[in-house]
Scaffold this motif. Structure first.
Motif, PDB file in Angstrom:
ATOM      1  N   ASN A 184      12.271  -0.434   9.385  1.00 62.62           N
ATOM      2  CA  ASN A 184      11.570   0.151  10.201  1.00 62.62           C
ATOM      3  C   ASN A 184      11.707   1.505  10.466  1.00 62.62           C
ATOM      4  OD1 ASN A 184      10.824  -2.697  10.760  1.00 62.62           O
ATOM      5  ND2 ASN A 184      12.834  -3.213  11.728  1.00 62.62           N
ATOM      6  N   ASN A 185      11.809   2.214   9.347  1.00 65.56           N
ATOM      7  CA  ASN A 185      11.822   3.483   9.675  1.00 65.56           C
ATOM      8  C   ASN A 185      10.732   4.503   8.767  1.00 65.56           C
ATOM      9  OD1 ASN A 185      13.014   5.951  10.718  1.00 65.56           O
ATOM     10  ND2 ASN A 185      14.406   6.219   8.971  1.00 65.56           N
ATOM     11  N   ASN A 186       9.548   3.701   8.442  1.00 63.98           N
ATOM     12  CA  ASN A 186       8.583   4.365   7.467  1.00 63.98           C
ATOM     13  C   ASN A 186       7.423   4.903   8.633  1.00 63.98           C
ATOM     14  OD1 ASN A 186       6.161   4.806   6.039  1.00 63.98           O
ATOM     15  ND2 ASN A 186       7.144   3.488   4.355  1.00 63.98           N
ATOM     16  N   ALA A 187       7.406   6.302   8.572  1.00 64.54           N
ATOM     17  CA  ALA A 187       6.537   7.034   9.541  1.00 64.54           C
ATOM     18  C   ALA A 187       5.148   6.656   9.253  1.00 64.54           C
ATOM     19  CB  ALA A 187       6.843   8.495   9.425  1.00 64.54           C
ATOM     20  N   ASN A 188       4.941   6.284   8.060  1.00 68.18           N
ATOM     21  CA  ASN A 188       3.381   5.953   7.770  1.00 68.18           C
ATOM     22  C   ASN A 188       2.958   4.455   7.960  1.00 68.18           C
ATOM     23  OD1 ASN A 188       3.046   8.554   6.396  1.00 68.18           O
ATOM     24  ND2 ASN A 188       4.279   7.731   4.747  1.00 68.18           N
ATOM     25  N   PHE A 189       3.971   3.581   8.615  1.00 65.34           N
ATOM     26  CA  PHE A 189       3.316   2.427   9.117  1.00 65.34           C
ATOM     27  C   PHE A 189       3.408   2.277  10.934  1.00 65.34           C
ATOM     28  CE2 PHE A 189       4.425  -2.032  10.358  1.00 65.34           C
ATOM     29  CZ  PHE A 189       3.465  -2.754   9.939  1.00 65.34           C
ATOM     30  N   ASN A 190       2.441   2.011  11.447  1.00 73.27           N
ATOM     31  CA  ASN A 190       2.644   1.859  12.719  1.00 73.27           C
ATOM     32  C   ASN A 190       2.097   0.587  13.113  1.00 73.27           C
ATOM     33  OD1 ASN A 190       3.089   4.878  13.972  1.00 73.27           O
ATOM     34  ND2 ASN A 190       1.529   4.833  12.064  1.00 73.27           N
ATOM     35  N   LEU A 191       2.888  -0.196  13.857  1.00 74.77           N
ATOM     36  CA  LEU A 191       2.385  -1.747  14.556  1.00 74.77           C
ATOM     37  C   LEU A 191       2.193  -1.561  15.845  1.00 74.77           C
ATOM     38  CD1 LEU A 191       2.253  -4.764  14.304  1.00 74.77           C
ATOM     39  CD2 LEU A 191       4.867  -4.826  14.447  1.00 74.77           C
ATOM     40  N   ILE A 192       1.028  -1.636  16.342  1.00 73.16           N
ATOM     41  CA  ILE A 192       0.477  -1.830  17.639  1.00 73.16           C
ATOM     42  C   ILE A 192       0.483  -3.374  18.218  1.00 73.16           C
ATOM     43  CG2 ILE A 192      -1.345  -1.229  19.200  1.00 73.16           C
ATOM     44  CD1 ILE A 192      -1.329   1.191  16.615  1.00 73.16           C
ATOM     45  N   ILE A 223       0.931  -1.285  -0.035  1.00 75.90           N
ATOM     46  CA  ILE A 223      -0.175  -0.026  -0.016  1.00 75.90           C
ATOM     47  C   ILE A 223       0.871   1.267   0.018  1.00 75.90           C
ATOM     48  CG2 ILE A 223      -1.567   1.509   1.334  1.00 75.90           C
ATOM     49  CD1 ILE A 223      -2.766  -1.354   2.380  1.00 75.90           C
ATOM     50  N   LEU A 224       1.933   1.451   0.984  1.00 80.42           N
ATOM     51  CA  LEU A 224       2.653   2.657   0.974  1.00 80.42           C
ATOM     52  C   LEU A 224       3.542   2.664  -0.174  1.00 80.42           C
ATOM     53  CD1 LEU A 224       3.442   2.131   4.989  1.00 80.42           C
ATOM     54  CD2 LEU A 224       1.783   3.640   3.683  1.00 80.42           C
ATOM     55  N   CYS A 225       4.084   1.552  -0.806  1.00 78.58           N
ATOM     56  CA  CYS A 225       5.032   1.571  -2.028  1.00 78.58           C
ATOM     57  C   CYS A 225       3.987   2.042  -2.972  1.00 78.58           C
ATOM     58  CB  CYS A 225       5.665   0.282  -2.168  1.00 78.58           C
ATOM     59  SG  CYS A 225       6.992   0.324  -3.315  1.00 78.58           S
ATOM     60  N   THR A 226       3.091   1.320  -3.252  1.00 74.74           N
ATOM     61  CA  THR A 226       2.270   1.602  -4.666  1.00 74.74           C
ATOM     62  C   THR A 226       1.753   3.087  -4.540  1.00 74.74           C
ATOM     63  OG1 THR A 226       1.395  -0.462  -4.456  1.00 74.74           O
ATOM     64  CG2 THR A 226       0.130   0.991  -5.619  1.00 74.74           C
ATOM     65  N   SER A 227       1.421   3.939  -3.407  1.00 80.21           N
ATOM     66  CA  SER A 227       1.152   4.897  -3.291  1.00 80.21           C
ATOM     67  C   SER A 227       2.024   5.911  -3.935  1.00 80.21           C
ATOM     68  CB  SER A 227       0.592   5.322  -1.958  1.00 80.21           C
ATOM     69  OG  SER A 227       1.536   5.367  -1.071  1.00 80.21           O
ATOM     70  N   GLU A 228       3.388   5.536  -3.920  1.00 78.90           N
ATOM     71  CA  GLU A 228       4.270   6.394  -4.397  1.00 78.90           C
ATOM     72  C   GLU A 228       4.581   6.310  -5.731  1.00 78.90           C
ATOM     73  OE1 GLU A 228       8.872   6.160  -3.189  1.00 78.90           O
ATOM     74  OE2 GLU A 228       8.092   7.338  -1.731  1.00 78.90           O
ATOM     75  N   ASN A 229       4.611   5.041  -6.177  1.00 78.28           N
ATOM     76  CA  ASN A 229       5.103   4.727  -7.627  1.00 78.28           C
ATOM     77  C   ASN A 229       4.213   4.018  -8.607  1.00 78.28           C
ATOM     78  OD1 ASN A 229       5.832   2.391  -6.691  1.00 78.28           O
ATOM     79  ND2 ASN A 229       8.140   2.442  -7.212  1.00 78.28           N
ATOM     80  N   LYS A 235      -1.237  14.095   8.910  1.00 83.63           N
ATOM     81  CA  LYS A 235      -1.152  13.709   7.605  1.00 83.63           C
ATOM     82  C   LYS A 235       0.083  12.681   7.208  1.00 83.63           C
ATOM     83  CE  LYS A 235      -4.551  16.241   6.077  1.00 83.63           C
ATOM     84  NZ  LYS A 235      -5.934  15.610   5.459  1.00 83.63           N
ATOM     85  N   PRO A 236       0.022  11.853   6.362  1.00 80.98           N
ATOM     86  CA  PRO A 236       0.949  10.907   5.821  1.00 80.98           C
ATOM     87  C   PRO A 236       1.861  11.628   5.272  1.00 80.98           C
ATOM     88  CG  PRO A 236      -1.019  10.451   4.381  1.00 80.98           C
ATOM     89  CD  PRO A 236      -1.335  11.447   5.527  1.00 80.98           C
ATOM     90  N   ILE A 237       3.396  11.143   5.243  1.00 82.35           N
ATOM     91  CA  ILE A 237       4.609  11.822   4.935  1.00 82.35           C
ATOM     92  C   ILE A 237       4.785  11.224   3.478  1.00 82.35           C
ATOM     93  CG2 ILE A 237       6.843  12.350   5.280  1.00 82.35           C
ATOM     94  CD1 ILE A 237       6.260  12.088   8.306  1.00 82.35           C
ATOM     95  N   ASN A 238       4.940  12.041   2.573  1.00 82.91           N
ATOM     96  CA  ASN A 238       5.281  11.470   1.062  1.00 82.91           C
ATOM     97  C   ASN A 238       4.436  10.255   0.858  1.00 82.91           C
ATOM     98  OD1 ASN A 238       7.105  13.685   0.930  1.00 82.91           O
ATOM     99  ND2 ASN A 238       8.601  12.267   1.942  1.00 82.91           N
ATOM    100  N   SER A 239       3.132  10.210   1.099  1.00 84.57           N
ATOM    101  CA  SER A 239       2.443   9.033   0.808  1.00 84.57           C
ATOM    102  C   SER A 239       1.080   9.650   0.793  1.00 84.57           C
ATOM    103  CB  SER A 239       2.542   8.022   1.711  1.00 84.57           C
ATOM    104  OG  SER A 239       1.825   7.023   1.367  1.00 84.57           O
ATOM    105  N   CYS A 247       9.702   1.965   0.439  1.00 86.53           N
ATOM    106  CA  CYS A 247      10.238   0.638   0.651  1.00 86.53           C
ATOM    107  C   CYS A 247      11.456   0.572   1.306  1.00 86.53           C
ATOM    108  CB  CYS A 247      10.432  -0.179  -0.778  1.00 86.53           C
ATOM    109  SG  CYS A 247       8.910  -0.900  -1.347  1.00 86.53           S
ATOM    110  N   VAL A 248      12.442   1.442   1.232  1.00 81.24           N
ATOM    111  CA  VAL A 248      13.625   1.246   1.689  1.00 81.24           C
ATOM    112  C   VAL A 248      13.427   1.844   3.405  1.00 81.24           C
ATOM    113  CG1 VAL A 248      15.745   2.656   2.097  1.00 81.24           C
ATOM    114  CG2 VAL A 248      15.050   1.977  -0.110  1.00 81.24           C
ATOM    115  N   GLU A 249      12.539   2.612   3.461  1.00 85.59           N
ATOM    116  CA  GLU A 249      12.176   3.250   4.731  1.00 85.59           C
ATOM    117  C   GLU A 249      11.455   2.053   5.594  1.00 85.59           C
ATOM    118  OE1 GLU A 249      11.612   7.800   4.305  1.00 85.59           O
ATOM    119  OE2 GLU A 249       9.856   6.632   4.233  1.00 85.59           O
ATOM    120  N   PHE A 250      10.533   1.470   4.943  1.00 81.62           N
ATOM    121  CA  PHE A 250       9.646   0.212   5.421  1.00 81.62           C
ATOM    122  C   PHE A 250      10.856  -0.876   5.905  1.00 81.62           C
ATOM    123  CE2 PHE A 250       6.507  -2.706   6.142  1.00 81.62           C
ATOM    124  CZ  PHE A 250       5.397  -2.086   6.187  1.00 81.62           C
ATOM    125  N   ASN A 251      11.888  -1.503   4.922  1.00 83.57           N
ATOM    126  CA  ASN A 251      12.629  -2.375   5.329  1.00 83.57           C
ATOM    127  C   ASN A 251      13.670  -2.170   6.313  1.00 83.57           C
ATOM    128  OD1 ASN A 251      11.433  -3.807   3.174  1.00 83.57           O
ATOM    129  ND2 ASN A 251      12.947  -3.160   1.513  1.00 83.57           N
TER     130      ASN A 251
END
Length: 202
Positions: A44-52, A22-28, A74-78, A38-42
């Motif tokens: 664990n540094n993606n501000a738009n993903f939160n694991l509770i 979802i987060l990657c597709t929304s960008e490209n 608001k989401p950052i760059n997404s 994707c790099v941020e996600f891999n």
């Protein structure tokens, strides 16, 4: 989204991959591993993903309230922010009622994924607002085929019966099958025989 299934069946793993897509597709417009999201996600540094509740402990109302504060941003760059609530059945009644308020009128940029082993512990008003996906255990045949692919990629020789026993022992949970496979390989080395696997697993 509500992912339901037994322990070790892959709910959390698929939820994370879904969030990444979802987060990657929304960008490209297509998932990859090289775009910024994707790099941020891999890492664990993606501000738009939160694991509770990564640790699988009780989820209290304070955690849901903290999440609600973040949701307002608001989401950052997404286009989206994704919130994964792991072991959602561990939410207290107060936490569930608090979450319900957000689910009734969610921001357009917020996507929620709940993963649970016990659907009956989720209040009906939350269930009614979710798309529900019921995960089934995988077959022994499918588990064995995947183990064969793993073994071949690692240069491990095996007897068909050896992998069949591991797949049976895992009882439909691929995570368990891989754990058993790793344990048996550490014991048997790079040649998995039926006899060695049987002895190792008693």
């Amino acid at each position: 989204y509500l992912f339901i299934g037994e322990e070790g069946i892959g709910k959390k793993m698929l939820a994370i991959e879904f969030a990444k897509a979802i987060l990657c597709t929304s960008e490209n417009n297509k998932p990859c591993n090289i775009c910024k999201s994707c790099v941020e996600f891999n890492t664990n540094n993606n501000a738009n993903f939160n694991l509770i509740n990564e640790e699988g402990s009780a989820i209290k109302i304070e955690q849901i309230r903290n999440m609600q504060v973040k949701i307002a941003e608001k989401p950052i760059n997404s286009d989206y922010k994704v919130y994964l609530i792991n072991d959602a059945e561990l939410m207290t009644q107060e936490a569930q009622n608090c979450l319900l308020k957000t689910l009734e009128e969610p921001p357009k940029h917020a996507i929620f994924i709940l993963a649970t082993t016990e659907k009956h512990k989720i209040i009906p008003t939350i269930l009614s607002r979710c798309q529900i996906f019921d995960f089934k255990r995988i077959t022994v045949k499918d588990a064995k085929e995947h183990l064969a692919d793993v073994a071949e990629s690692q240069g491990i020789q095996f007897e068909d019966d050896a992998l069949h026993i591991i797949a049976q022992k895992a009882d439909g949970a691929m995570r368990d099958a891989l754990s058993i496979f790793d344990r048996v390989v550490s014991f048997c080395g790079t040649n998995l025989t039926r006899q060695a696997v049987t002895e190792n697993l008693n």
